[in-house]
Write an enzyme that holds these catalytic residues in place. Structure first.
Site, PDB file in Angstrom:
ATOM      1  N   HIS A  86       0.843  -1.192   0.000  1.00 43.85           N
ATOM      2  CA  HIS A  86       0.000   0.000   0.000  1.00 43.85           C
ATOM      3  C   HIS A  86       0.876   1.239   0.000  1.00 43.85           C
ATOM      4  O   HIS A  86       1.853   1.323   0.747  1.00 43.85           O
ATOM      5  CB  HIS A  86      -0.924   0.038   1.220  1.00 43.85           C
ATOM      6  CG  HIS A  86      -1.790   1.266   1.257  1.00 43.85           C
ATOM      7  ND1 HIS A  86      -2.978   1.338   0.570  1.00 43.85           N
ATOM      8  CD2 HIS A  86      -1.617   2.470   1.858  1.00 43.85           C
ATOM      9  CE1 HIS A  86      -3.509   2.544   0.749  1.00 43.85           C
ATOM     10  NE2 HIS A  86      -2.709   3.245   1.525  1.00 43.85           N
ATOM     11  N   ASP A 165     -15.168   2.430   7.551  1.00 42.93           N
ATOM     12  CA  ASP A 165     -14.118   3.288   7.013  1.00 42.93           C
ATOM     13  C   ASP A 165     -14.595   4.020   5.771  1.00 42.93           C
ATOM     14  O   ASP A 165     -14.297   5.204   5.589  1.00 42.93           O
ATOM     15  CB  ASP A 165     -12.877   2.459   6.666  1.00 42.93           C
ATOM     16  CG  ASP A 165     -11.836   3.309   5.955  1.00 42.93           C
ATOM     17  OD1 ASP A 165     -11.299   4.224   6.597  1.00 42.93           O
ATOM     18  OD2 ASP A 165     -11.592   3.083   4.756  1.00 42.93           O
ATOM     19  N   ARG A 172     -14.390  12.604   6.143  1.00 47.43           N
ATOM     20  CA  ARG A 172     -13.105  13.282   6.353  1.00 47.43           C
ATOM     21  C   ARG A 172     -12.722  14.112   5.142  1.00 47.43           C
ATOM     22  O   ARG A 172     -12.154  15.193   5.265  1.00 47.43           O
ATOM     23  CB  ARG A 172     -12.020  12.255   6.652  1.00 47.43           C
ATOM     24  CG  ARG A 172     -12.128  11.615   8.022  1.00 47.43           C
ATOM     25  CD  ARG A 172     -11.214  10.403   8.127  1.00 47.43           C
ATOM     26  NE  ARG A 172      -9.851  10.735   7.736  1.00 47.43           N
ATOM     27  CZ  ARG A 172      -9.054   9.911   7.068  1.00 47.43           C
ATOM     28  NH1 ARG A 172      -9.469   8.708   6.715  1.00 47.43           N
ATOM     29  NH2 ARG A 172      -7.827  10.276   6.761  1.00 47.43           N
ATOM     30  N   SER A 187      -7.701   3.999   8.687  1.00 50.36           N
ATOM     31  CA  SER A 187      -8.346   3.820   7.390  1.00 50.36           C
ATOM     32  C   SER A 187      -7.600   2.797   6.542  1.00 50.36           C
ATOM     33  O   SER A 187      -8.193   1.864   5.992  1.00 50.36           O
ATOM     34  CB  SER A 187      -8.412   5.168   6.661  1.00 50.36           C
ATOM     35  OG  SER A 187      -8.979   5.021   5.382  1.00 50.36           O
ATOM     36  N   LYS A 191      -8.785  -1.750   6.183  1.00 54.47           N
ATOM     37  CA  LYS A 191      -9.032  -2.444   4.922  1.00 54.47           C
ATOM     38  C   LYS A 191      -7.994  -3.528   4.667  1.00 54.47           C
ATOM     39  O   LYS A 191      -8.330  -4.633   4.211  1.00 54.47           O
ATOM     40  CB  LYS A 191      -9.055  -1.444   3.765  1.00 54.47           C
ATOM     41  CG  LYS A 191     -10.212  -0.453   3.830  1.00 54.47           C
ATOM     42  CD  LYS A 191     -10.318   0.381   2.577  1.00 54.47           C
ATOM     43  CE  LYS A 191      -9.195   1.380   2.428  1.00 54.47           C
ATOM     44  NZ  LYS A 191      -9.318   2.525   3.341  1.00 54.47           N
TER      45      LYS A 191
END
Length: 429
Positions: A86, A165, A172, A187, A191
């Site tokens: 990520h 989320d 947000r 967040s 996931k």
């Protein structure tokens, strides 16, 4: 839900710097997901967290509750170890495209659940959708079959993963709280943990084109991300990487796919290759495949074979021409010298204005739009030489993109190169 709290009392408590206990946080996240806590109340809580933060226990509870709001995926039946990556987002960050097939070619299964761009940062799914016929939405069974047969998949996360989320992130984005370190950490990791991967490598960016502008903030985010992953039983390592300058030359959607193909073919910009191999080595190590060097696999062309199979498996044509913009405009140097800096944020903003990004989740993007840089830091230029080309199907957008790039390029007399990777952040021993 066994306990009930006053959400206003919880907002006040966090606003005033108090610590919320696990029951209070669990109730808050569940009540918000169920619609008991209103958007404006959760907006106030998000702002309180932005200013006061969450300690490690609060953050762990917050993340766990978001995971529990939805389903958990599993890849237990696969014959390959799973490892995911990520990135916290940057400009020209097309690394997932060559990285996923490269790591798969090394023997791992790479379930790359990706997202779409918002604002100045590009989205992996937007880039992949520049390929004719390619589709982002796969069922879990399709994902598993592709991971077993091909080794890599780049696709959208299903709606069942961490729905709390999804709801909070949308809030947000419109309340100025996206940059909160604990909210970013929860967040991302809600996931990724729910995804069910065995191990995870994080690319945490720092600099003008990143959400974390300072190295100090980026280190803190990396520390908290790694801590959440390790606590959940996911082997997690983070690389801290520079994002002052865009990655590579291409900043858009289709043009980033083209640049990724150059990397898979054994060429491509040096910084993109450097970061791709650095992340691949960490992923291969995390997957327990230490005997394989991704640099050798890339040089042999095996990653390109996986790429083609991956694109075909998702309905795309790896041989189809990529979209070409109908309008272009060069930006030229006004003085001679050495390029000492290229501001990533302004390049991302220009690409966004040209149509490569979106202001709202539902906005379309142009596959051919973006900014193609013609120089890199360290290059010597003369007056009148092209520095970048603006690409778009909306000619009216060019003037605003030019405005965004007024001070993008810094010209001096010398340049000291530096590595893309700043540091490696691992779990505390």
């Amino acid at each position: 839900m066994t306990s009930t709290y006053s959400v206003v009392d919880l907002i006040r408590a966090k606003r005033d710097g108090q610590t919320l206990d696990p029951d209070q946080i669990t109730w808050l996240i569940r009540a918000y997901t169920d619609g008991i806590v209103a958007d404006e109340q959760m907006s106030a809580m998000a702002m309180a967290v932005y200013f006061q933060g969450l300690d490690d226990v609060e953050l762990s509870t917050w993340t766990t509750t978001m995971i529990e709001s939805g389903e958990r995926m599993t890849f237990d039946g696969l014959s390959r170890p799973t490892v995911d990556k990520h990135s916290t987002g940057g400009v020209g960050d097309k690394i997932t495209l060559p990285l996923a097939p490269l790591v798969a070619a090394c023997g791992a299964a790479v379930p790359q659940l990706s997202g779409r761009g918002l604002g100045h940062t590009g989205g992996t799914l937007d880039k992949m959708e520049a390929i004719p016929g390619w589709r982002a939405d796969l069922s879990h069974d399709e994902m598993v079959a592709q991971l077993e047969n091909v080794g890599a998949v780049i696709c959208a996360a299903g709606p069942g993963l961490a729905p709390a989320d999804k709801k909070l992130y949308a809030l947000r984005d419109v309340t100025g709280t996206v940059e909160s370190i604990p909210l970013i950490a929860s967040s991302i990791m809600s996931k990724k943990i729910a995804e069910g991967t065995d191990s995870l490598i994080l690319d945490v960016k720092t600099g003008s084109g990143a959400f974390m502008k300072t190295e100090e903030d980026a280190r803190e985010l990396a520390r908290r991300l790694v801590g959440l992953g390790e606590a959940a039983g996911v082997r997690t390592t983070a690389l801290l990487t520079h994002m002052d300058v865009p990655l590579g030359y291409a900043c858009g959607n289709g043009i980033e796919v083209a640049e990724s193909l150059e990397v898979l073919a054994g060429g491509g910009p040096a910084d993109v290759v450097e970061l791709t191999i650095a992340l691949a080595r960490q992923m291969v190590k995390a997957a327990g495949l230490d005997g394989t060097d991704p640099a050798d696999v890339l040089a042999r062309g095996q990653a390109m074979d996986v790429w083609r199979n991956m694109v075909r498996a998702q309905g795309g044509d790896p041989d189809a021409p990529l979209p070409v913009a109908h309008h272009s405009q060069d930006l030229v140097a006004t003085e001679a010298g050495v390029i000492t800096g290229i501001d990533a944020m302004s390049v991302g903003l220009a690409a966004w204005r040209l149509g490569a990004g979106r202001a709202r989740k539902e906005d379309p993007v142009q596959a051919a739009a973006g900014v193609m840089l013609r120089v890199r830091p360290g290059d010597r230029v003369v007056a009148g030489q092209p520095l970048a080309t603006l690409l778009t199907d909306m000619p009216d957008s060019i003037a605003r993109a030019e405005e965004a790039m007024t001070d993008t390029f810094t010209v001096g007399q010398s340049f000291q190169p530096r590595d893309v990777v700043v540091d490696t952040i691992m779990a505390r021993s």
